[in-house]
Design an enzyme around this catalytic site. Structure first.
Site, PDB file in Angstrom:
ATOM      1  N   LYS A   1       0.808  -1.227   0.000  1.00 19.70           N
ATOM      2  CA  LYS A   1       0.000   0.000   0.000  1.00 19.70           C
ATOM      3  C   LYS A   1       0.842   1.279   0.000  1.00 19.70           C
ATOM      4  O   LYS A   1       0.415   2.275  -0.570  1.00 19.70           O
ATOM      5  CB  LYS A   1      -1.041   0.015   1.127  1.00 19.70           C
ATOM      6  CG  LYS A   1      -0.516  -0.204   2.495  1.00 19.70           C
ATOM      7  CD  LYS A   1      -1.672  -0.338   3.470  1.00 19.70           C
ATOM      8  CE  LYS A   1      -1.142  -0.663   4.848  1.00 19.70           C
ATOM      9  NZ  LYS A   1      -0.458  -1.982   4.908  1.00 19.70           N
ATOM     10  N   THR A   2       2.022   1.231   0.587  1.00 19.21           N
ATOM     11  CA  THR A   2       2.864   2.441   0.534  1.00 19.21           C
ATOM     12  C   THR A   2       3.266   2.728  -0.913  1.00 19.21           C
ATOM     13  O   THR A   2       3.127   3.851  -1.404  1.00 19.21           O
ATOM     14  CB  THR A   2       4.119   2.269   1.415  1.00 19.21           C
ATOM     15  OG1 THR A   2       3.695   2.097   2.752  1.00 19.21           O
ATOM     16  CG2 THR A   2       5.031   3.465   1.332  1.00 19.21           C
TER      17      THR A   2
ATOM     18  N   GLU B   1      -2.797   6.381   2.465  1.00 15.86           N
ATOM     19  CA  GLU B   1      -2.537   4.975   2.752  1.00 15.86           C
ATOM     20  C   GLU B   1      -3.324   4.637   4.010  1.00 15.86           C
ATOM     21  O   GLU B   1      -3.167   5.286   5.039  1.00 15.86           O
ATOM     22  CB  GLU B   1      -1.030   4.799   2.988  1.00 15.86           C
ATOM     23  CG  GLU B   1      -0.670   3.430   3.456  1.00 15.86           C
ATOM     24  CD  GLU B   1       0.837   3.282   3.682  1.00 15.86           C
ATOM     25  OE1 GLU B   1       1.625   4.098   3.155  1.00 15.86           O
ATOM     26  OE2 GLU B   1       1.205   2.341   4.384  1.00 15.86           O
TER      27      GLU B   1
END
Ligand code: EPU
Length: 776
Positions: free
Chosen positions: A139-140, A184
């Site tokens: 997700k980053t 995020e």
């Protein structure tokens, strides 16, 4: 001290009555952040500063990020103290902060609203059209990719990403012009349910954070709530079964992936060492080709999600593809720390078995000869819960070194350590897995095993990357050293000196070099001088006690090549610094020369015998030396005759700063039978009076009044020991290593003997053995 539930209720009420969105995005207030150094909290601090608030923060650590934020206006406190919350009108705390944190307690006690990081973030997001990127892995990278593509697409997004992103400049940014806010979403503590975005992009869902969730169903519940709270479209990875199951039936769900059923479909993927090429289809229609310069198939998945979202937001595929081509990694995501033709060092944040598998696969695909991994497990709870999965996650690594668990904010769980993972790896049949409890030794462990063509990976969410950086820094020097000494010379990192000392004790040499020629040795001296690198010469390692921390700088081992040559010329024998002293005696015998038989009893090499004017059978080295050749501290060669040299009992100062190359000894013609009988006498003396166990020869110089061995004997210290270091029962001036002894044990025993000699006999014993290196 725990907050009573009544007080909790009161704090919650105060938050309820606060319009947090308005407070954070339309007004300006003093706000305090507890745990501000955390990767998520520092992003929030940046946003709040950009929003015009007066931001203070406390943390027990400082980081580069807190330094940067201080320059932007953060008032930072490196300790948590109650009064820090005094001026604040809102306290925001990280999930890692315990309930009894003094700032938190004082904030609550004085009636201030206290919110969690995600609550603040979700409130800020509500001021814009929110886009949440969620999932267990990636997700980053994906939120950074989204922010980048939207920015290149002219949408000026505000964003919040959980790590430093070089291509974005900062990890969080508030842009008053923007309509969108990309964030995020962190699922680790359940706060994902705080968000009410317009869009969400879900990458994958599986068992993780089992310190917080009881099982997969509990995790899915949080994701289901996020989906429920999303007002617009959901983008989901159709290739991930859990994600697909949760999202597929929802209206406004758009899928991406490689499945034939995907709305946005990837095809014809070609993986390159550090990137990939692939085609993108929207249902039946080909949108075009994309090039990604971040590696691994998982990143193609991430990019497909971003493509789907960006197209729905109205950005053209051409523009998206051009932006993706430029996209660079977040820090610690397959980040190349060092690259040369011979070695590649890569750092990655992977800490879940699925991430480790993906990263190792990517590493494998670079085509390097071997993949060596250093792994730091993250959190005791994860190590315990996923231990079995970790066992099979490292199949693509040729060698794995596991260090201890990075606890994050957790207390240790008895019986859970890095060894737990190693046990699982071995159980699974991994070919080479070992445990190194001390983090600061991990780079040495891997560095010593390094071979040309290797790729080294550091894996973990804690601070293992510092070990890779340490290795990279030394590798830069090692490669320069290699260029200096030439092809035929070996250059090794962190060679264990216990392998090279007769005592079998000693930590590693930072750089271990075996030059083969005088010229290479001279170049090495010049290089070390120019680079300010300490240089220590070590022959056969007798008479040497190396401390357990090893030797910093270069240890040069002049053995082999020019240094092993021995030549007889009339009555003179010239031997290189690496020749065994004993061989000089036998070379003399071969030419019917006598007078050097005593040398048979010296265990070391010529260089060492010169350096300490070694002796046996009542003779000492310089009695037979005619001249020596040495290199000075600038690498210049000199030849000096015996009469030009100042020599003492067991000491030759010239070689304290210079380096022996060779020595010429004088011998006298003698009958072979006489020579043999003297050699036998020396052998016999050694055999009958000295131990055969591992030792450094005599430990102490003989005091004038009594031989040290006799003194130790008379003091009744024979067989006394510290750990595995023991005074020999054969000769009191020998300390032997009974197996696995450490330098610390040796030194303690030496001190004990010295103290006894001093107190009982008033004799000050001086060590003959050379003690070098750093404590462990
Ligand atoms: N002695 C004892 N008890 C002992 C050891 C020795 O009573 O446990 C007595 C011996 O019986 C002898 C006297 O002490 O009367 C001296 O002992 P030794 O003849 O063994 O000689 P040393 O002085 O202890 C020197 C060198 C050795 C070399 C031998 C043999 C020094 C510090 N040591 O030992 O060198 O091998 O002579 O010639 O000069 C070395 O330098 O590392 C080394 C081993």
């Amino acid at each position: 001290m725990k907050l009573a539930s009544k007080e909790r209720g009161a704090a919650a009420d105060r938050v309820e009555s606060l319009d947090l969105q308005r407070f954070l995005t339309q007004e300006r207030h003093p706000i305090h952040l507890v745990g501000v150094a955390g990767s998520g909290m520092s992003g929030l601090a940046a946003l709040l500063i950009e929003l015009g608030h007066t931001v203070s923060g406390s943390d027990k650590v400082t980081t580069m990020e807190t330094d940067r934020l201080q320059r932007l206006g953060l008032r930072f406190h490196e300790q948590h103290r109650p009064e820090q919350a005094d001026a604040a009108e809102l306290v925001v705390c990280s999930s890692a902060i315990k309930n009894d944190n003094p700032v938190l307690v004082s904030g609550r006690d004085s009636g201030k609203p206290v919110v969690r990081r995600a609550e603040a973030l979700a409130a800020i997001m509500r001021a814009k059209r929110g886009i949440v990127i969620a999932g267990m892995h990636g997700k980053t990278t994906t939120s950074a990719m989204t922010a980048h593509v939207l920015r290149e697409g002219g949408l000026h997004p505000s964003y919040y990403v959980g790590a430093e992103i070089p291509i974005l400049g900062t990890n969080a940014h508030w842009d008053p012009r923007s309509k969108y806010f990309v964030a995020e979403g962190d699922e680790s503590d359940g706060t994902l349910r705080c968000f009410h975005p317009e869009y969400c992009l879900i990458l994958n869902i599986e068992e993780e954070h089992l310190d917080f969730y009881s099982d997969l169903a509990a995790i899915e519940k949080v994701f289901a709530q996020l989906i429920e709270q999303t007002s617009g479209k959901i983008f989901y990875n159709i290739d991930d079964p859990n994600t697909a199951r949760l999202c597929a039936s929802r209206k406004d769900a758009i899928s991406f992936g490689f499945s034939d059923k995907a709305d946005y479909r990837g095809a014809d993927m070609k993986l390159r060492a550090f990137g990939s090429d692939f085609c993108v289809y929207f249902r039946e229609q080909k949108l075009g080709e994309a090039v990604l310069n971040v590696p691994g198939p998982h990143n193609v998945h991430n990019a497909l999600g971003v493509i789907a979202l960006a197209i729905e937001l109205g950005i053209s595929f051409e523009k998206i593809a051009a932006s993706l081509r430029k996209f660079e990694h977040a820090r610690r995501r397959f980040e190349i720390k060092y690259e040369s033709e011979r070695f590649l060092l890569v750092d990655d944040y992977a800490h879940h078995p699925t991430e480790i598998r993906a990263t190792l696969k990517t590493a494998r695909a670079t085509g390097r000869k071997r993949v060596l991994a250093m792994f730091q497990p993250h959190r005791y709870s994860r190590t315990k819960a996923l231990r079995g999965e970790f066992g099979s996650a490292f199949d693509d690594a040729d060698r794995v070194v596991v260090t201890d668990v990075y606890p994050a904010s957790e207390a240790p769980i008895p019986g859970i350590s890095g060894q737990t993972i190693v046990d699982e790896l071995l159980k699974h049949g991994h070919r080479s897995a070992s445990y190194q409890a001390r983090l600061e030794h991990v780079h040495r462990h891997i560095g010593n095993a390094l071979d040309i063509g290797d790729l080294v990976l550091s894996l973990g969410a804690g601070n293992i990357h510092e070990q890779l950086s340490a290795l990279a820094a030394d590798l830069v020097i090692a490669e320069k050293l290699k260029a200096v000494v030439g092809e035929e010379a070996d250059v090794c990192l962190y060679e264990p000196l216990s392998k090279h000392t007769t005592l079998r004790v000693g930590g590693p040499a930072q750089f271990w070099i075996e030059p083969q020629t005088e010229k290479a040795f001279a170049e090495l001296i010049r290089f070390c001088r120019a680079e300010n690198l300490p240089l220590f010469a070590m022959g056969r390692g007798s008479n040497l006690l190396v401390r357990d921390g090893g030797i910093r700088g270069v240890v040069v081992h002049p053995l082999g090549g020019d240094f092993d040559k021995i030549e007889v010329n009339g009555c003179e024998i010239t031997a290189g610094a690496g020749v065994k002293v004993r061989e000089v005696a036998y070379a003399a015998r071969g030419a019917n020369l006598g007078g050097l038989e005593w040398m048979e009893g010296i265990p070391g090499a010529v260089g060492g015998a010169l350096r300490m004017n070694a002796g046996a059978m009542g003779s000492q080295t310089f009695e037979n030396v005619v001249r020596i050749r040495y290199l000075d501290s600038e690498g210049n060669a000199h030849v000096k005759d015996r009469n030009e040299l100042e020599v003492f009992y067991r000491r030759f100062p010239l070689l304290e700063n210079n380096f022996a190359i060779s020595a010429t000894f004088h011998a006298d013609p003698a009958e072979r039978a006489k020579i043999d009988s003297r050699l036998r006498e020396s052998q016999e003396k050694r055999r009958t009076t000295q131990p055969i166990a591992k030792s450094a020869g005599c430990i102490f110089k003989n005091p004038d009044s009594i031989p040290a061995g006799k003194l130790v004997d008379e003091l009744g210290l024979k067989n006394s020991r510290v750990g595995n270091a023991r005074v020999s029962e054969v000769h009191g001036n020998f300390i032997v290593n009974d197996g696995g002894a450490t330098a610390v044990e040796m030194l303690e025993l030496i001190d004990k003997i010295k103290a006894t000699a001093r107190s009982k006999r008033g004799i000050e014993l001086e060590t003959e053995v050379e003690i070098v290196g750093e404590p462990a």
